[in-house]
Design a protein around this motif. Structure first.
Motif, PDB file in Angstrom:
ATOM      1  N   THR A  46       0.933  -0.700   0.029  1.00  0.00           N
ATOM      2  CA  THR A  46      -0.241  -0.072   0.247  1.00  0.00           C
ATOM      3  C   THR A  46       0.996   0.814   0.229  1.00  0.00           C
ATOM      4  O   THR A  46       1.882   1.160  -0.069  1.00  0.00           O
ATOM      5  CB  THR A  46      -0.812   0.114   1.238  1.00  0.00           C
ATOM      6  OG1 THR A  46       0.116   0.417   2.227  1.00  0.00           O
ATOM      7  CG2 THR A  46      -1.569  -1.178   1.125  1.00  0.00           C
ATOM      8  N   GLU A  47       0.491   2.265   0.018  1.00  0.00           N
ATOM      9  CA  GLU A  47       0.421   3.738  -0.204  1.00  0.00           C
ATOM     10  C   GLU A  47       1.525   4.022   1.664  1.00  0.00           C
ATOM     11  O   GLU A  47       2.207   5.152   1.862  1.00  0.00           O
ATOM     12  CB  GLU A  47       0.085   4.750  -0.802  1.00  0.00           C
ATOM     13  CG  GLU A  47      -0.882   5.124  -0.150  1.00  0.00           C
ATOM     14  CD  GLU A  47      -2.338   3.834  -0.139  1.00  0.00           C
ATOM     15  OE1 GLU A  47      -3.193   4.126   1.014  1.00  0.00           O
ATOM     16  OE2 GLU A  47      -1.770   2.779  -1.534  1.00  0.00           O
ATOM     17  N   ASP A  48       0.504   3.466   2.666  1.00  0.00           N
ATOM     18  CA  ASP A  48       0.954   3.540   3.555  1.00  0.00           C
ATOM     19  C   ASP A  48       2.061   2.807   4.799  1.00  0.00           C
ATOM     20  O   ASP A  48       1.892   1.493   4.722  1.00  0.00           O
ATOM     21  CB  ASP A  48      -0.412   2.959   4.705  1.00  0.00           C
ATOM     22  CG  ASP A  48      -0.124   3.802   6.023  1.00  0.00           C
ATOM     23  OD1 ASP A  48       0.261   3.265   6.668  1.00  0.00           O
ATOM     24  OD2 ASP A  48      -1.742   3.720   6.383  1.00  0.00           O
ATOM     25  N   SER A  49       2.869   3.361   4.541  1.00  0.00           N
ATOM     26  CA  SER A  49       4.260   2.443   5.235  1.00  0.00           C
ATOM     27  C   SER A  49       3.848   1.520   6.741  1.00  0.00           C
ATOM     28  O   SER A  49       4.356   0.678   7.110  1.00  0.00           O
ATOM     29  CB  SER A  49       5.509   3.291   5.989  1.00  0.00           C
ATOM     30  OG  SER A  49       5.007   4.699   6.728  1.00  0.00           O
ATOM     31  N   PHE A  50       3.230   1.907   7.531  1.00  0.00           N
ATOM     32  CA  PHE A  50       2.679   1.695   8.367  1.00  0.00           C
ATOM     33  C   PHE A  50       2.235   0.195   8.715  1.00  0.00           C
ATOM     34  O   PHE A  50       2.897  -0.602   9.169  1.00  0.00           O
ATOM     35  CB  PHE A  50       1.316   2.444   9.792  1.00  0.00           C
ATOM     36  CG  PHE A  50       0.855   2.442  11.264  1.00  0.00           C
ATOM     37  CD1 PHE A  50       1.724   1.587  11.566  1.00  0.00           C
ATOM     38  CD2 PHE A  50      -0.228   0.684  10.877  1.00  0.00           C
ATOM     39  CE1 PHE A  50       1.201   1.079  13.208  1.00  0.00           C
ATOM     40  CE2 PHE A  50      -0.531   0.542  11.877  1.00  0.00           C
ATOM     41  CZ  PHE A  50      -0.343   0.600  12.490  1.00  0.00           C
ATOM     42  N   VAL A  51       1.127   0.409   6.953  1.00  0.00           N
ATOM     43  CA  VAL A  51       0.467  -1.508   7.091  1.00  0.00           C
ATOM     44  C   VAL A  51       1.289  -1.852   6.217  1.00  0.00           C
ATOM     45  O   VAL A  51       1.620  -2.896   6.790  1.00  0.00           O
ATOM     46  CB  VAL A  51      -0.900  -0.326   5.800  1.00  0.00           C
ATOM     47  CG1 VAL A  51      -1.603  -1.495   5.254  1.00  0.00           C
ATOM     48  CG2 VAL A  51      -2.244   0.057   6.704  1.00  0.00           C
ATOM     49  N   ASN A  52       2.212  -1.198   5.249  1.00  0.00           N
ATOM     50  CA  ASN A  52       3.369  -2.203   4.639  1.00  0.00           C
ATOM     51  C   ASN A  52       4.148  -3.254   6.229  1.00  0.00           C
ATOM     52  O   ASN A  52       4.754  -4.457   5.889  1.00  0.00           O
ATOM     53  CB  ASN A  52       3.987  -1.405   3.908  1.00  0.00           C
ATOM     54  CG  ASN A  52       3.666  -0.957   2.330  1.00  0.00           C
ATOM     55  OD1 ASN A  52       2.055  -1.894   2.564  1.00  0.00           O
ATOM     56  ND2 ASN A  52       3.967  -0.160   2.374  1.00  0.00           N
ATOM     57  N   ARG A  53       4.592  -2.157   6.946  1.00  0.00           N
ATOM     58  CA  ARG A  53       5.248  -2.347   8.092  1.00  0.00           C
ATOM     59  C   ARG A  53       4.648  -3.787   8.977  1.00  0.00           C
ATOM     60  O   ARG A  53       4.684  -4.510   9.419  1.00  0.00           O
ATOM     61  CB  ARG A  53       6.057  -1.303   9.129  1.00  0.00           C
ATOM     62  CG  ARG A  53       7.229  -0.756   8.665  1.00  0.00           C
ATOM     63  CD  ARG A  53       7.628  -0.155   9.688  1.00  0.00           C
ATOM     64  NE  ARG A  53       6.596   1.138  10.514  1.00  0.00           N
ATOM     65  CZ  ARG A  53       6.289   2.069  10.031  1.00  0.00           C
ATOM     66  NH1 ARG A  53       6.579   3.126   9.161  1.00  0.00           N
ATOM     67  NH2 ARG A  53       5.640   2.502  10.882  1.00  0.00           N
ATOM     68  N   LYS A  54       3.531  -3.054   8.874  1.00  0.00           N
ATOM     69  CA  LYS A  54       2.568  -5.167   9.743  1.00  0.00           C
ATOM     70  C   LYS A  54       2.104  -6.160   8.687  1.00  0.00           C
ATOM     71  O   LYS A  54       2.476  -7.252   9.794  1.00  0.00           O
ATOM     72  CB  LYS A  54       1.035  -4.230  10.290  1.00  0.00           C
ATOM     73  CG  LYS A  54       1.228  -2.913  10.922  1.00  0.00           C
ATOM     74  CD  LYS A  54       1.684  -4.063  12.695  1.00  0.00           C
ATOM     75  CE  LYS A  54       1.253  -2.393  13.325  1.00  0.00           C
ATOM     76  NZ  LYS A  54       2.368  -2.779  14.576  1.00  0.00           N
ATOM     77  N   ILE A  55       2.311  -5.334   7.636  1.00  0.00           N
ATOM     78  CA  ILE A  55       2.209  -6.263   6.363  1.00  0.00           C
ATOM     79  C   ILE A  55       3.079  -7.506   6.446  1.00  0.00           C
ATOM     80  O   ILE A  55       3.698  -8.800   6.343  1.00  0.00           O
ATOM     81  CB  ILE A  55       2.132  -6.059   4.932  1.00  0.00           C
ATOM     82  CG1 ILE A  55      -0.133  -5.873   5.065  1.00  0.00           C
ATOM     83  CG2 ILE A  55       1.705  -7.567   4.576  1.00  0.00           C
ATOM     84  CD1 ILE A  55      -0.128  -5.079   3.751  1.00  0.00           C
ATOM     85  N   SER A  56       4.759  -6.919   6.241  1.00  0.00           N
ATOM     86  CA  SER A  56       5.961  -7.518   6.931  1.00  0.00           C
ATOM     87  C   SER A  56       6.108  -8.086   7.866  1.00  0.00           C
ATOM     88  O   SER A  56       6.810  -9.636   7.380  1.00  0.00           O
ATOM     89  CB  SER A  56       7.428  -6.159   6.412  1.00  0.00           C
ATOM     90  OG  SER A  56       8.359  -7.045   6.109  1.00  0.00           O
ATOM     91  N   SER A  57       5.932  -8.373   9.011  1.00  0.00           N
ATOM     92  CA  SER A  57       5.837  -8.263  10.163  1.00  0.00           C
ATOM     93  C   SER A  57       5.025  -9.904  10.021  1.00  0.00           C
ATOM     94  O   SER A  57       5.411 -11.046  10.751  1.00  0.00           O
ATOM     95  CB  SER A  57       5.331  -7.731  11.780  1.00  0.00           C
ATOM     96  OG  SER A  57       5.702  -7.925  12.724  1.00  0.00           O
ATOM     97  N   ILE A  58       3.979  -9.397   9.420  1.00  0.00           N
ATOM     98  CA  ILE A  58       3.107 -10.808   9.991  1.00  0.00           C
ATOM     99  C   ILE A  58       3.881 -12.049   8.850  1.00  0.00           C
ATOM    100  O   ILE A  58       3.527 -12.817   9.368  1.00  0.00           O
ATOM    101  CB  ILE A  58       1.293 -10.973   9.376  1.00  0.00           C
ATOM    102  CG1 ILE A  58       1.332  -9.699  10.631  1.00  0.00           C
ATOM    103  CG2 ILE A  58       0.634 -11.530   8.490  1.00  0.00           C
ATOM    104  CD1 ILE A  58      -0.531  -8.913  10.124  1.00  0.00           C
ATOM    105  N   ALA A  59       3.816 -11.257   7.553  1.00  0.00           N
ATOM    106  CA  ALA A  59       4.817 -12.167   6.327  1.00  0.00           C
ATOM    107  C   ALA A  59       6.112 -13.161   7.656  1.00  0.00           C
ATOM    108  O   ALA A  59       5.782 -14.304   7.179  1.00  0.00           O
ATOM    109  CB  ALA A  59       5.482 -11.451   5.286  1.00  0.00           C
ATOM    110  N   ASN A  60       6.899 -12.579   7.973  1.00  0.00           N
ATOM    111  CA  ASN A  60       7.742 -13.145   8.906  1.00  0.00           C
ATOM    112  C   ASN A  60       7.581 -13.589   9.375  1.00  0.00           C
ATOM    113  O   ASN A  60       8.166 -15.101   9.374  1.00  0.00           O
ATOM    114  CB  ASN A  60       8.967 -11.373   9.366  1.00  0.00           C
ATOM    115  CG  ASN A  60       9.719 -11.686   8.175  1.00  0.00           C
ATOM    116  OD1 ASN A  60       9.385 -11.785   7.632  1.00  0.00           O
ATOM    117  ND2 ASN A  60       9.533  -9.864   8.955  1.00  0.00           N
ATOM    118  N   SER A  61       6.106 -13.909  10.197  1.00  0.00           N
ATOM    119  CA  SER A  61       5.955 -15.001  11.151  1.00  0.00           C
ATOM    120  C   SER A  61       6.049 -15.862  10.216  1.00  0.00           C
ATOM    121  O   SER A  61       5.766 -17.664  10.957  1.00  0.00           O
ATOM    122  CB  SER A  61       4.468 -14.338  12.489  1.00  0.00           C
ATOM    123  OG  SER A  61       5.023 -13.292  13.176  1.00  0.00           O
TER     124      SER A  61
END
Length: 176
Positions: free
Chosen positions: A100-115
């Motif tokens: 997304t264009e929202d870096s906060f959302v992208n960081r959360k998605i990345s964190s979930i993906a890492n898990s």
């Protein structure tokens, strides 16, 4: 050689600690496999972005993960296989297309993906060691999930699948 027993003791303790789930981790019994995951962390990350992700879903009448072939109807003997397929599905198809264009959302998605990546590795090892075989029921359910996903454009399908993550998390928590 006087230090050998102490070294062996410390090494054994280190190995034991690394095998124990960390605080907040839950152990899931998925057929013959057991996987530990920090559901608190995953749920918190998902809750923080759920409204944002679901607002991007233009098709509310279709579900990728649920009805009529609910995950909750999967036999316990097929849970290992189904979980492995779903983690692979999320890693290969969903997370890589959820930007997304929202870096906060992208960081959360990345964190979930890492898990998910960590859990998929653990589950993959168990899946191979225990020769988890996919039954007809889980195979058909997964084919339906792929058909639902592939019926949409890649970005819409990925966002819809991410928006339905709570369905997968609920299924996993019922597997405990």
């Amino acid at each position: 050689m006087r230090g050998s027993p102490l070294f062996l003791c410390l090494f054994s303790m280190s190995c034991w600690v690394n095998l124990m789930p960390t605080a907040g981790d839950k152990i899931f019994h998925l057929g013959t496999c057991r996987v530990s995951m920090s559901m608190t962390e995953i749920r918190a990350g998902f809750t923080a972005i759920k409204a944002n992700i679901q607002s991007r879903d233009p098709i509310r009448t279709l579900s990728i993960l649920s009805h009529p072939h609910s995950l909750h109807k999967i036999k316990s003997s097929d849970r290992c296989c189904m979980a492995h397929q779903l983690f692979t599905f999320y890693m290969d198809k969903v997370f890589k297309h959820c930007r997304t264009e929202d870096s906060f959302v992208n960081r959360k998605i990345s964190s979930i993906a890492n898990s998910f990546l960590s859990a998929r590795r653990k589950l993959g090892q168990c899946h191979e060691q225990n020769n988890c075989v996919c039954g007809e029921e889980s195979t058909e359910k997964f084919k339906q999930i792929l058909a639902n996903y592939e019926g949409l454009n890649v970005t819409s399908a990925a966002m819809k699948s991410l928006g339905e993550l709570d369905i997968l998390l609920d299924w996993m928590e019922k597997s405990r």
